[in-house]
Motif scaffolding. Structure first.
Motif, PDB file in Angstrom:
ATOM      1  N   ALA A 108       0.718  -1.084  -0.034  1.00 41.50           N
ATOM      2  CA  ALA A 108       0.044   0.003  -0.182  1.00 41.50           C
ATOM      3  C   ALA A 108       0.838   1.304  -0.123  1.00 41.50           C
ATOM      4  N   GLU A 109       1.751   1.292   0.867  1.00 37.32           N
ATOM      5  CA  GLU A 109       2.759   2.656   0.925  1.00 37.32           C
ATOM      6  C   GLU A 109       3.385   2.803  -0.332  1.00 37.32           C
ATOM      7  N   ARG A 110       3.796   1.591  -1.251  1.00 37.07           N
ATOM      8  CA  ARG A 110       4.431   1.723  -2.429  1.00 37.07           C
ATOM      9  C   ARG A 110       3.606   2.722  -3.406  1.00 37.07           C
ATOM     10  N   ASN A 111       2.310   1.938  -3.303  1.00 39.54           N
ATOM     11  CA  ASN A 111       1.317   2.615  -4.335  1.00 39.54           C
ATOM     12  C   ASN A 111       0.903   3.898  -3.936  1.00 39.54           C
ATOM     13  N   LEU A 112       0.910   4.104  -2.496  1.00 40.88           N
ATOM     14  CA  LEU A 112       0.623   5.718  -1.919  1.00 40.88           C
ATOM     15  C   LEU A 112       1.709   6.763  -2.622  1.00 40.88           C
ATOM     16  N   VAL A 113       2.669   6.638  -2.577  1.00 39.96           N
ATOM     17  CA  VAL A 113       3.977   7.321  -3.137  1.00 39.96           C
ATOM     18  C   VAL A 113       3.570   7.858  -4.638  1.00 39.96           C
ATOM     19  N   GLN A 114       3.104   6.978  -5.527  1.00 34.04           N
ATOM     20  CA  GLN A 114       2.726   7.137  -6.977  1.00 34.04           C
ATOM     21  C   GLN A 114       1.356   7.976  -6.821  1.00 34.04           C
ATOM     22  N   ILE A 115       0.533   7.774  -5.892  1.00 38.21           N
ATOM     23  CA  ILE A 115      -0.798   8.205  -5.821  1.00 38.21           C
ATOM     24  C   ILE A 115      -0.753   9.687  -5.372  1.00 38.21           C
ATOM     25  N   LYS A 116       0.275   9.917  -4.465  1.00 40.37           N
ATOM     26  CA  LYS A 116       0.085  11.247  -3.902  1.00 40.37           C
ATOM     27  C   LYS A 116       0.743  12.197  -4.808  1.00 40.37           C
ATOM     28  N   LYS A 117       1.453  11.634  -6.106  1.00 42.79           N
ATOM     29  CA  LYS A 117       1.752  12.703  -6.970  1.00 42.79           C
ATOM     30  C   LYS A 117       0.681  13.290  -7.740  1.00 42.79           C
ATOM     31  N   GLU A 118      -0.364  12.809  -7.744  1.00 39.49           N
ATOM     32  CA  GLU A 118      -1.662  13.038  -8.390  1.00 39.49           C
ATOM     33  C   GLU A 118      -2.834  13.854  -7.397  1.00 39.49           C
ATOM     34  N   TYR A 119      -2.903  13.057  -6.219  1.00 37.08           N
ATOM     35  CA  TYR A 119      -3.454  13.400  -5.113  1.00 37.08           C
ATOM     36  C   TYR A 119      -2.718  13.587  -3.824  1.00 37.08           C
ATOM     37  N   SER A 120      -2.467  15.110  -3.663  1.00 39.21           N
ATOM     38  CA  SER A 120      -1.486  15.366  -2.384  1.00 39.21           C
ATOM     39  C   SER A 120      -2.056  14.906  -0.878  1.00 39.21           C
ATOM     40  N   ASN A 121      -3.480  14.991  -0.912  1.00 36.33           N
ATOM     41  CA  ASN A 121      -3.926  14.597   0.346  1.00 36.33           C
ATOM     42  C   ASN A 121      -4.381  13.292   0.649  1.00 36.33           C
ATOM     43  N   ALA A 122      -3.805  12.278  -0.299  1.00 34.98           N
ATOM     44  CA  ALA A 122      -4.120  10.985  -0.140  1.00 34.98           C
ATOM     45  C   ALA A 122      -3.475  10.488   1.013  1.00 34.98           C
ATOM     46  N   PHE A 123      -4.049   9.586   1.798  1.00 36.65           N
ATOM     47  CA  PHE A 123      -3.611   8.693   3.016  1.00 36.65           C
ATOM     48  C   PHE A 123      -3.866   7.373   2.858  1.00 36.65           C
ATOM     49  N   LEU A 124      -3.077   6.494   3.740  1.00 41.41           N
ATOM     50  CA  LEU A 124      -3.294   5.049   3.992  1.00 41.41           C
ATOM     51  C   LEU A 124      -4.363   4.903   5.086  1.00 41.41           C
ATOM     52  N   ILE A 125      -5.015   4.001   4.811  1.00 49.47           N
ATOM     53  CA  ILE A 125      -6.029   3.654   5.900  1.00 49.47           C
ATOM     54  C   ILE A 125      -6.344   1.893   5.867  1.00 49.47           C
ATOM     55  N   LYS A 126      -6.614   1.339   7.189  1.00 48.32           N
ATOM     56  CA  LYS A 126      -7.033   0.149   7.259  1.00 48.32           C
ATOM     57  C   LYS A 126      -8.536   0.357   8.165  1.00 48.32           C
ATOM     58  N   PRO A 127      -9.591  -0.051   7.206  1.00 49.79           N
ATOM     59  CA  PRO A 127     -10.847   0.065   7.571  1.00 49.79           C
ATOM     60  C   PRO A 127     -11.163  -0.622   9.054  1.00 49.79           C
ATOM     61  N   GLN A 128     -11.869   0.001  10.030  1.00 49.18           N
ATOM     62  CA  GLN A 128     -12.106  -0.909  11.185  1.00 49.18           C
ATOM     63  C   GLN A 128     -13.239  -1.503  10.997  1.00 49.18           C
ATOM     64  N   LYS A 129     -13.476  -2.538  11.807  1.00 45.44           N
ATOM     65  CA  LYS A 129     -14.513  -3.480  11.888  1.00 45.44           C
ATOM     66  C   LYS A 129     -15.860  -2.780  12.151  1.00 45.44           C
TER      67      LYS A 129
END
Length: 129
Positions: A108-129
């Motif tokens: 997820a963090e590897r993809n986040l680096v690429q996505i942050k180039k387009e969406y600077s406010n993007a962040f990683l989550i793990k949804p809770q139950k």
């Protein structure tokens, strides 16, 4: 006696070479033609079954806000990152756009680096139950 065993060995070697030559008949290329709707159906199936696995995987949130803006953000994100699945989730009072379905945090963090180039406010989550 020794001469007979050499002849028998040569004869068996000859038979093996003939049988191996006939077994090499599977060198053809295989082309699979897949209906275009298959990918669409597969994507819909993942969305339906995502409720069961939503808590096991990491996601990247790229937007939180009103419904119309969330739909347009999801559409533009799918254009830029076509290999990632995207969904809109409603958590009162906002609609959130989540993309990806990553098994590990590292992936997820590897993809986040690429996505942050387009969406600077993007962040990683793990949804809770």
């Amino acid at each position: 006696m020794r001469n007979t065993s050499i002849k028998l060995g040569l004869f068996l070697t000859f038979l093996i070479c003939l049988s191996v030559n006939s077994l090499m008949a599977q060198d053809q290329n295989l082309n699979v033609k897949q209906d275009a709707k298959f990918q669409q159906l597969l994507s819909e199936r993942r969305k339906i079954s995502s409720a069961a696995t939503i808590n096991d995987r990491y996601k990247i949130q790229i937007f939180s806000g009103d419904s119309d803006k969330a739909k347009s953000e999801l559409y533009s994100c799918k254009q830029k990152f076509s290999e990632l699945d995207g969904t809109i989730v409603f958590n009162t009072p906002n609609y959130k756009v989540w993309i990806g379905n990553f098994r590990t945090r590292i992936e997820a963090e590897r993809n986040l680096v690429q996505i942050k180039k387009e969406y600077s406010n993007a962040f990683l989550i793990k949804p809770q139950k």
